[in-house]
Scaffold this motif. Structure first.
Motif, PDB file in Angstrom:
ATOM      1  N   ASP A 161      -2.025  17.843  -1.672  1.00  0.00           N
ATOM      2  CA  ASP A 161      -2.035  16.528  -2.305  1.00  0.00           C
ATOM      3  C   ASP A 161      -1.457  15.479  -1.357  1.00  0.00           C
ATOM      4  O   ASP A 161      -2.015  14.386  -1.204  1.00  0.00           O
ATOM      5  N   LEU A 162      -0.340  15.845  -0.717  1.00  0.00           N
ATOM      6  CA  LEU A 162       0.315  14.914   0.215  1.00  0.00           C
ATOM      7  C   LEU A 162      -0.609  14.568   1.384  1.00  0.00           C
ATOM      8  O   LEU A 162      -0.741  13.406   1.768  1.00  0.00           O
ATOM      9  N   GLU A 163      -1.265  15.592   1.892  1.00  0.00           N
ATOM     10  CA  GLU A 163      -2.165  15.384   3.028  1.00  0.00           C
ATOM     11  C   GLU A 163      -3.291  14.405   2.651  1.00  0.00           C
ATOM     12  O   GLU A 163      -3.603  13.479   3.409  1.00  0.00           O
ATOM     13  N   ILE A 164      -3.856  14.623   1.464  1.00  0.00           N
ATOM     14  CA  ILE A 164      -4.941  13.753   0.995  1.00  0.00           C
ATOM     15  C   ILE A 164      -4.444  12.319   0.835  1.00  0.00           C
ATOM     16  O   ILE A 164      -5.076  11.365   1.301  1.00  0.00           O
ATOM     17  N   LYS A 165      -3.280  12.184   0.180  1.00  0.00           N
ATOM     18  CA  LYS A 165      -2.753  10.839  -0.076  1.00  0.00           C
ATOM     19  C   LYS A 165      -2.370  10.122   1.224  1.00  0.00           C
ATOM     20  O   LYS A 165      -2.570   8.918   1.346  1.00  0.00           O
ATOM     21  N   LEU A 174       6.167  29.101  -7.575  1.00  0.00           N
ATOM     22  CA  LEU A 174       6.649  27.962  -6.773  1.00  0.00           C
ATOM     23  C   LEU A 174       5.841  27.815  -5.479  1.00  0.00           C
ATOM     24  O   LEU A 174       5.512  26.701  -5.075  1.00  0.00           O
ATOM     25  N   GLY A 175       5.533  28.938  -4.886  1.00  0.00           N
ATOM     26  CA  GLY A 175       4.747  28.919  -3.651  1.00  0.00           C
ATOM     27  C   GLY A 175       3.398  28.254  -3.863  1.00  0.00           C
ATOM     28  O   GLY A 175       2.939  27.459  -3.042  1.00  0.00           O
ATOM     29  N   GLU A 176       2.776  28.566  -5.014  1.00  0.00           N
ATOM     30  CA  GLU A 176       1.486  27.938  -5.326  1.00  0.00           C
ATOM     31  C   GLU A 176       1.635  26.440  -5.529  1.00  0.00           C
ATOM     32  O   GLU A 176       0.822  25.650  -5.047  1.00  0.00           O
ATOM     33  N   LYS A 177       2.701  26.069  -6.255  1.00  0.00           N
ATOM     34  CA  LYS A 177       2.944  24.638  -6.486  1.00  0.00           C
ATOM     35  C   LYS A 177       3.169  23.914  -5.165  1.00  0.00           C
ATOM     36  O   LYS A 177       2.712  22.792  -4.976  1.00  0.00           O
ATOM     37  N   ILE A 178       3.904  24.565  -4.268  1.00  0.00           N
ATOM     38  CA  ILE A 178       4.191  23.954  -2.962  1.00  0.00           C
ATOM     39  C   ILE A 178       2.907  23.741  -2.171  1.00  0.00           C
ATOM     40  O   ILE A 178       2.680  22.666  -1.613  1.00  0.00           O
ATOM     41  N   SER A 179       2.037  24.747  -2.174  1.00  0.00           N
ATOM     42  CA  SER A 179       0.818  24.533  -1.377  1.00  0.00           C
ATOM     43  C   SER A 179      -0.081  23.473  -1.993  1.00  0.00           C
ATOM     44  O   SER A 179      -0.722  22.709  -1.272  1.00  0.00           O
ATOM     45  N   ALA A 224       0.810  -1.238   0.000  1.00  0.00           N
ATOM     46  CA  ALA A 224       0.000   0.000   0.000  1.00  0.00           C
ATOM     47  C   ALA A 224       0.841   1.284   0.000  1.00  0.00           C
ATOM     48  O   ALA A 224       0.560   2.188  -0.790  1.00  0.00           O
ATOM     49  N   PRO A 225       1.879   1.380   0.848  1.00  0.00           N
ATOM     50  CA  PRO A 225       2.639   2.635   0.838  1.00  0.00           C
ATOM     51  C   PRO A 225       3.261   2.933  -0.525  1.00  0.00           C
ATOM     52  O   PRO A 225       3.229   4.073  -0.989  1.00  0.00           O
ATOM     53  N   GLY A 226       3.792   1.886  -1.174  1.00  0.00           N
ATOM     54  CA  GLY A 226       4.417   2.077  -2.482  1.00  0.00           C
ATOM     55  C   GLY A 226       3.415   2.480  -3.551  1.00  0.00           C
ATOM     56  O   GLY A 226       3.728   3.262  -4.450  1.00  0.00           O
ATOM     57  N   LEU A 227       2.204   1.957  -3.435  1.00  0.00           N
ATOM     58  CA  LEU A 227       1.180   2.241  -4.441  1.00  0.00           C
ATOM     59  C   LEU A 227       0.447   3.556  -4.178  1.00  0.00           C
ATOM     60  O   LEU A 227      -0.215   4.087  -5.058  1.00  0.00           O
ATOM     61  N   SER A 228       0.591   4.063  -2.956  1.00  0.00           N
ATOM     62  CA  SER A 228      -0.206   5.235  -2.571  1.00  0.00           C
ATOM     63  C   SER A 228       0.243   6.522  -3.249  1.00  0.00           C
ATOM     64  O   SER A 228      -0.504   7.487  -3.319  1.00  0.00           O
ATOM     65  N   GLY A 229       1.505   6.551  -3.740  1.00  0.00           N
ATOM     66  CA  GLY A 229       2.030   7.775  -4.350  1.00  0.00           C
ATOM     67  C   GLY A 229       2.518   8.784  -3.328  1.00  0.00           C
ATOM     68  O   GLY A 229       2.947   9.881  -3.684  1.00  0.00           O
ATOM     69  N   VAL A 230       2.476   8.429  -2.052  1.00  0.00           N
ATOM     70  CA  VAL A 230       2.906   9.348  -0.989  1.00  0.00           C
ATOM     71  C   VAL A 230       4.389   9.714  -1.157  1.00  0.00           C
ATOM     72  O   VAL A 230       4.763  10.886  -1.090  1.00  0.00           O
ATOM     73  N   GLN A 231       5.211   8.686  -1.411  1.00  0.00           N
ATOM     74  CA  GLN A 231       6.650   8.931  -1.527  1.00  0.00           C
ATOM     75  C   GLN A 231       6.969   9.881  -2.687  1.00  0.00           C
ATOM     76  O   GLN A 231       7.783  10.789  -2.547  1.00  0.00           O
ATOM     77  N   GLU A 232       6.287   9.667  -3.819  1.00  0.00           N
ATOM     78  CA  GLU A 232       6.527  10.515  -4.997  1.00  0.00           C
ATOM     79  C   GLU A 232       6.180  11.972  -4.688  1.00  0.00           C
ATOM     80  O   GLU A 232       6.939  12.878  -5.027  1.00  0.00           O
ATOM     81  N   VAL A 233       5.028  12.173  -4.052  1.00  0.00           N
ATOM     82  CA  VAL A 233       4.609  13.545  -3.745  1.00  0.00           C
ATOM     83  C   VAL A 233       5.593  14.173  -2.743  1.00  0.00           C
ATOM     84  O   VAL A 233       5.939  15.349  -2.851  1.00  0.00           O
ATOM     85  N   LYS A 234       6.067  13.365  -1.795  1.00  0.00           N
ATOM     86  CA  LYS A 234       7.037  13.859  -0.809  1.00  0.00           C
ATOM     87  C   LYS A 234       8.306  14.332  -1.500  1.00  0.00           C
ATOM     88  O   LYS A 234       8.848  15.381  -1.174  1.00  0.00           O
ATOM     89  N   ASN A 263      11.779  18.734  -3.577  1.00  0.00           N
ATOM     90  CA  ASN A 263      12.456  19.429  -4.669  1.00  0.00           C
ATOM     91  C   ASN A 263      11.948  20.862  -4.798  1.00  0.00           C
ATOM     92  O   ASN A 263      12.733  21.796  -4.980  1.00  0.00           O
ATOM     93  N   LEU A 264      10.631  21.011  -4.723  1.00  0.00           N
ATOM     94  CA  LEU A 264      10.029  22.349  -4.843  1.00  0.00           C
ATOM     95  C   LEU A 264      10.515  23.257  -3.710  1.00  0.00           C
ATOM     96  O   LEU A 264      10.853  24.421  -3.929  1.00  0.00           O
ATOM     97  N   GLU A 265      10.556  22.692  -2.502  1.00  0.00           N
ATOM     98  CA  GLU A 265      10.970  23.504  -1.349  1.00  0.00           C
ATOM     99  C   GLU A 265      12.448  23.900  -1.442  1.00  0.00           C
ATOM    100  O   GLU A 265      12.806  25.029  -1.096  1.00  0.00           O
ATOM    101  N   ASN A 266      13.271  22.967  -1.935  1.00  0.00           N
ATOM    102  CA  ASN A 266      14.694  23.296  -2.128  1.00  0.00           C
ATOM    103  C   ASN A 266      14.860  24.401  -3.163  1.00  0.00           C
ATOM    104  O   ASN A 266      15.640  25.334  -2.980  1.00  0.00           O
ATOM    105  N   ASN A 267      14.111  24.249  -4.244  1.00  0.00           N
ATOM    106  CA  ASN A 267      14.143  25.235  -5.314  1.00  0.00           C
ATOM    107  C   ASN A 267      13.708  26.609  -4.789  1.00  0.00           C
ATOM    108  O   ASN A 267      14.316  27.638  -5.099  1.00  0.00           O
ATOM    109  N   TYR A 268      12.669  26.578  -3.966  1.00  0.00           N
ATOM    110  CA  TYR A 268      12.145  27.818  -3.389  1.00  0.00           C
ATOM    111  C   TYR A 268      13.199  28.490  -2.507  1.00  0.00           C
ATOM    112  O   TYR A 268      13.458  29.690  -2.619  1.00  0.00           O
TER     113      TYR A 268
END
Ligand SMILES: [Zn+2]
Length: 236
Positions: A140-144, A130-135, A26-36, A41-46
């Motif tokens: 998305d992460l919270e939902i997943k 970037l800020g919009e993408k991050i939020s 389930a964790p691997g299929l949930s997509g949680v890791q990908e979104v994390k 990456n987005l936060e580092n870029n920011y």
């Protein structure tokens, strides 16, 4: 009766095994890791762009300060030149050269200031996006994560429920049958028993010999498939 119970036990164990596999996957299929990872990456870029913006603003302030001081120096020079205090031609010429130099410097500085302002503007714009993408990624992460937790919760409750059934069932089983089952289950990936349907072993799809068929109707005898070795069970 015992064989029928063993068959039920096998069905239960296979269901539990299936659920445990789902819990693992389930964790691997949930997509949680990908979104994390995306979020990281987005936060580092920011953070990197934010630092660039900070130093660009600082640099701009320094250049504006420098420009101001050139203006002040030029004004002082002009006051001295045209105030009538200096009448020496050579000295006046020198002062004019300095004034010209200052004007050149100011022009170069003004170009740099414009470039710096443009850089700041584009960095601010990028940071906004970037800020919009991050939020969005955080939502998305919270939902997943919630979905995954719910899913795992459901599987775990189902395993618990089946485990209770299993305990009840094993209490009704003779030790002899249970031990045999566990031994064979290990050997045949959980499928210790095979159902006989139309005189065919459900484990290996081979016909049961006529000699064995007779024994199948004796509820107390344990008959094994001559081909695959599974314990045979004939259910009504
Ligand atoms: Zn077989």
């Amino acid at each position: 009766m015992q064989l029928k119970l063993l068959w039920e036990l096998q069905e239960l164990d296979l269901s539990i095994k299936g659920l445990q596999l789902k819990i693992e996957e389930a964790p691997g299929l949930s997509g949680v890791q990908e979104v994390k990872e995306d979020l990281e990456n987005l936060e580092n870029n920011y953070a990197e762009k934010e630092n660039r913006l900070k130093s660009a603003r600082k640099e701009l302030k320094q250049m504006e300060f420098e420009e101001q001081s050139i203006v002040e120096t030029s004004n002082e020079l002009k006051d001295n030149m045209y105030g009538g205090k200096v009448s020496n031609v050579k000295e006046l010429e020198q002062m004019q050269r300095r004034l010209d130099n200052l004007a050149d410097n100011k022009k170069q500085l003004e170009e740099k200031i414009i470039n710096s302002m443009e850089l700041i503007e584009s960095l601010e714009e990028e940071l906004g996006e970037l800020g919009e993408k991050i939020s969005r990624a955080r939502e998305d992460l919270e939902i997943k994560e919630k979905q995954l937790a719910d899913e795992l919760d459901q599987y775990n409750r189902e395993v618990e429920r089946l485990q209770v059934q299993r305990d009840e069932l094993t209490e009704k089983l003779d030790q002899k049958y249970l031990e045999k089952y566990l031994l064979l289950a290990q050997k045949y990936q959980g499928k210790a028993l095979a159902r006989v349907v139309d005189e065919i072993c459900g484990g290996c799809r081979v016909f049961i010999s006529s000699a064995q068929r007779g024994h199948l109707y004796n509820p107390s005898s344990m008959v094994y498939c001559e081909n695959c070795g599974r314990l045979l069970v004939k259910l009504d």
